[in-house]
Motif scaffolding. Structure first.
Motif, short mmCIF file in Angstrom:
data_model
loop_
_atom_site.label_atom_id
_atom_site.label_comp_id
_atom_site.label_asym_id
_atom_site.label_seq_id
_atom_site.Cartn_x
_atom_site.Cartn_y
_atom_site.Cartn_z
N GLN A 68 1.22 -1.04 0.10
CA GLN A 68 -0.05 -0.06 0.07
C GLN A 68 0.66 1.33 0.38
OE1 GLN A 68 -2.93 0.33 3.83
NE2 GLN A 68 -4.72 -1.28 2.12
N ALA A 69 1.82 1.70 0.83
CA ALA A 69 2.84 2.78 0.66
C ALA A 69 3.41 2.44 0.12
CB ALA A 69 3.85 2.26 2.51
N ALA A 70 3.51 1.44 -1.28
CA ALA A 70 4.27 2.13 -2.33
C ALA A 70 3.82 2.53 -3.36
CB ALA A 70 4.86 0.53 -2.61
N MET A 71 2.23 2.25 -3.14
CA MET A 71 1.51 3.36 -4.43
C MET A 71 1.13 4.09 -4.22
SD MET A 71 -1.90 1.49 -5.87
CE MET A 71 -1.14 0.75 -7.31
N ALA A 72 0.72 4.31 -2.35
CA ALA A 72 0.48 5.49 -2.65
C ALA A 72 1.76 7.20 -2.61
CB ALA A 72 0.30 5.51 -0.55
N ARG A 73 2.93 5.91 -1.75
CA ARG A 73 4.07 7.19 -2.60
C ARG A 73 3.94 7.56 -3.91
NH1 ARG A 73 8.01 3.40 1.33
NH2 ARG A 73 7.43 4.51 3.33
N GLN A 74 3.37 6.64 -4.65
CA GLN A 74 3.86 6.74 -6.18
C GLN A 74 2.36 8.01 -6.23
OE1 GLN A 74 3.60 3.42 -8.26
NE2 GLN A 74 2.90 4.70 -10.70
N ARG A 75 1.26 7.60 -5.85
CA ARG A 75 0.21 8.67 -6.15
C ARG A 75 0.46 10.48 -5.32
NH1 ARG A 75 -5.27 5.90 -3.92
NH2 ARG A 75 -5.95 7.88 -4.98
N VAL A 76 1.41 10.18 -4.53
CA VAL A 76 1.44 11.17 -4.18
C VAL A 76 2.45 12.30 -4.85
CG1 VAL A 76 2.87 12.85 -2.31
CG2 VAL A 76 0.73 11.18 -1.83
N ALA A 77 3.57 11.42 -5.68
CA ALA A 77 4.40 11.80 -6.55
C ALA A 77 4.17 12.44 -7.94
CB ALA A 77 5.16 10.88 -7.11
N GLU A 78 3.09 11.54 -8.09
CA GLU A 78 2.00 11.91 -9.63
C GLU A 78 1.05 12.77 -9.36
OE1 GLU A 78 0.42 8.40 -10.23
OE2 GLU A 78 2.07 7.47 -11.67
N ALA A 79 0.52 13.37 -8.19
CA ALA A 79 -0.30 14.58 -7.64
C ALA A 79 0.61 15.28 -7.51
CB ALA A 79 -1.26 14.10 -6.78
N GLY A 80 1.74 15.43 -7.84
CA GLY A 80 2.78 16.47 -7.47
C GLY A 80 2.73 16.68 -5.90
N LEU A 81 2.27 16.39 -4.43
CA LEU A 81 2.13 16.62 -3.71
C LEU A 81 3.15 16.13 -2.63
CD1 LEU A 81 -2.12 16.00 -3.65
CD2 LEU A 81 -0.28 18.77 -3.36
N GLU A 82 3.77 15.65 -2.89
CA GLU A 82 5.32 15.69 -2.07
C GLU A 82 5.55 16.38 -1.25
OE1 GLU A 82 8.40 12.10 -4.56
OE2 GLU A 82 7.73 14.00 -5.06
N ASP A 83 5.60 18.06 -1.02
CA ASP A 83 5.55 18.38 -0.44
C ASP A 83 4.57 18.76 0.80
OD1 ASP A 83 3.76 19.38 -2.23
OD2 ASP A 83 4.34 21.25 -1.86
N ARG A 84 3.36 18.43 0.67
CA ARG A 84 2.76 18.63 1.59
C ARG A 84 2.20 17.21 2.36
NH1 ARG A 84 -2.69 21.82 -1.18
NH2 ARG A 84 -0.66 21.79 -2.88
N VAL A 85 2.58 16.09 1.28
CA VAL A 85 1.94 14.57 2.27
C VAL A 85 2.79 13.71 2.30
CG1 VAL A 85 0.77 12.50 1.47
CG2 VAL A 85 0.02 14.84 1.04
#
Length: 440
Positions: free
Chosen positions: A235-252
């Motif tokens: 789950q964590a691996a896909m969640a991180r991928q989705r965060v990166a694709e959304a451009g939200l790494e600075d907030r999530v």
């Protein structure tokens, strides 16, 4: 020798109170049609007994567990609408419950005789590989991690097929005008955000974050800074991928971490959606004390969890049941009044309780539709046994919610300040919002 289906039919009729409500097909190609009028107005259902091993499994584990093992192993299968099969059980009432609980000694004697005639007697068979094999001290960190991985590390592609693009594995919210699953899940995320009072820049913790759908919604639509924790590496691996694709790494941020090990500064908002069921009957107070510590003074907790209606029922899921062995090992359902009392005993003040029972029934039926529509792919992704497990558990759960045998509640609590102030609005206008309840 009489064909297999005709040999089995009298035994099935006896177990079901004298009626054969389904078409019965056996491994030798023989078949027996349902008794006249027994199927009522339900769609036709065929139960296929593909191997003598099915009978052996039921003999050594009479009742629900033996039937489940036979089905998951492929020794018993069904053709037709799974909900029609469950409707058979509902109409048969006590007779079907007799089979699920297990036949009596009086019924076992003819069953053994039938098995002997069919050459199905022998040593017990090993359980299907999909059965959980929990080891270690109950609710130790290692065992809890193992139990979570058993359920969630089935494969991200499998869950995407079942859950749809929202990748949200909890009850959706079918708000007025919402008629598709993705929008209903977005509406649920928005409902949680409203209840938590999220504002731009506010820190929010999601305990049991799954594939990150809620933290993504909180960051994207409310400008929150979100931390999601899960025990599932997949789950964590896909969640991180989705965060990166959304451009939200600075907030999530996504972590693989036990909630009990969090040592972050308390959060103004904490969401626990579909996680409390995994805590266990004896760990509820530990959970409440931990989440209370993680909520800042004046902050809010939203606890969203399946519940049992009767406070006198045992909280733990029977470890010998189909659900306990194959779906949610070590899980427990708590009655909502006890949830309220447990949270308040930890220093939280409960301000709002909402039942979403009908919403979960509709959500589960949507998941079953997705699974049925992609049945061949689901079997390739997770294996036939796992696909059968998920179809049976989700369909059975949908009926359980519809009939009121299980429920689900959102419990909203605050952590008061030292002087007793809660910073909580005096009216329910806090539910109003300009944010959309549909979309991603």
């Amino acid at each position: 020798m009489e064909d297999v289906a005709s040999t089995l039919a009298p035994l099935v009729r006896r177990l079901l109170g004298g009626t054969l409500p389904v078409r019965l097909e056996a491994w030798d190609g023989s078949a027996v049609d349902p008794d006249p009028g027994a199927d009522g107005d339900r769609p036709p259902v065929t139960v296929l007994v593909r191997s003598p091993d099915a009978l052996r499994r039921i003999l050594y584990a009479p009742g629900e567990l033996g039937l489940a093992r036979a089905h998951i192993a492929g020794d018993i299968d069904i053709e037709g609408d799974v909900f029609a099969l469950l409707d058979v059980r509902r109409h048969l009432g006590e007779a079907a419950e007799h089979v699920v609980v297990g036949p009596s000694a009086r019924d076992l004697a003819p069953m053994v005789g039938t098995l002997r005639r069919l050459g199905a007697l022998g040593r017990p068979l090993p359980p299907p590989e999909e059965e959980a094999r929990s080891r270690g001290r109950l609710h130790s960190r290692r065992r809890d991690s193992s139990a979570v991985r058993h359920h969630y590390d089935v494969g991200n592609d499998f869950y995407r097929l079942v859950l749809g693009p929202s990748l949200t594995y909890s009850c959706a919210y079918w708000a007025d005008g919402v008629d598709d699953l993705a929008s209903a899940q977005a509406a649920k995320h928005e409902l949680v955000c409203r209840k938590l009072g999220l504002e731009p820049g506010m820190r929010v913790l999601d305990i049991g974050c799954g594939w990150g759908s809620f933290v993504l919604h909180a960051a994207r639509h409310h400008g929150a800074r979100a931390l999601g924790v899960t025990l599932s590496p997949e789950q964590a691996a896909m969640a991180r991928q989705r965060v990166a694709e959304a451009g939200l790494e600075d907030r999530v941020e996504i972590r693989v971490q036990d909630y009990r090990d969090l040592d972050d500064e308390p959060f103004p908002a904490v969401a626990s959606v579909g996680m409390f069921e995994h805590v266990g009957a004896d760990q509820a107070r530990t959970y409440a004390r931990t989440v209370a510590r993680l909520v800042a003074p004046g902050g809010r907790l939203l606890n969203h969890a399946i519940s049992r209606p009767n406070p006198d029922d045992r909280a733990g899921v029977d470890p010998r049941s189909f659900i306990g062995r194959y779906v949610f090992p070590d899980a427990a359902l708590h009655e909502v009044g006890q949830v309220v009392s447990t949270l308040q005993s930890a220093g939280l003040e409960v301000r709002d309780v909402e039942s979403l029972r009908e919403h979960y029934a509709r959500t589960l039926r949507a998941w079953v539709d997705n699974l049925q529509d992609g049945w061949e792919q689901a079997q390739r992704l997770a294996g036939p046994g796992r696909a059968r497990t998920w179809r049976l558990y989700m369909a059975g759960s949908a009926v359980g919610f519809e009939e009121g045998r299980i429920s689900i509640h959102q419990v909203l609590a605050v952590r008061p300040h030292a002087d007793g102030r809660s910073d909580f609005p005096a009216t329910r206008t806090w539910l109003a919002s300009d944010h959309p309840v549909t979309g991603s």
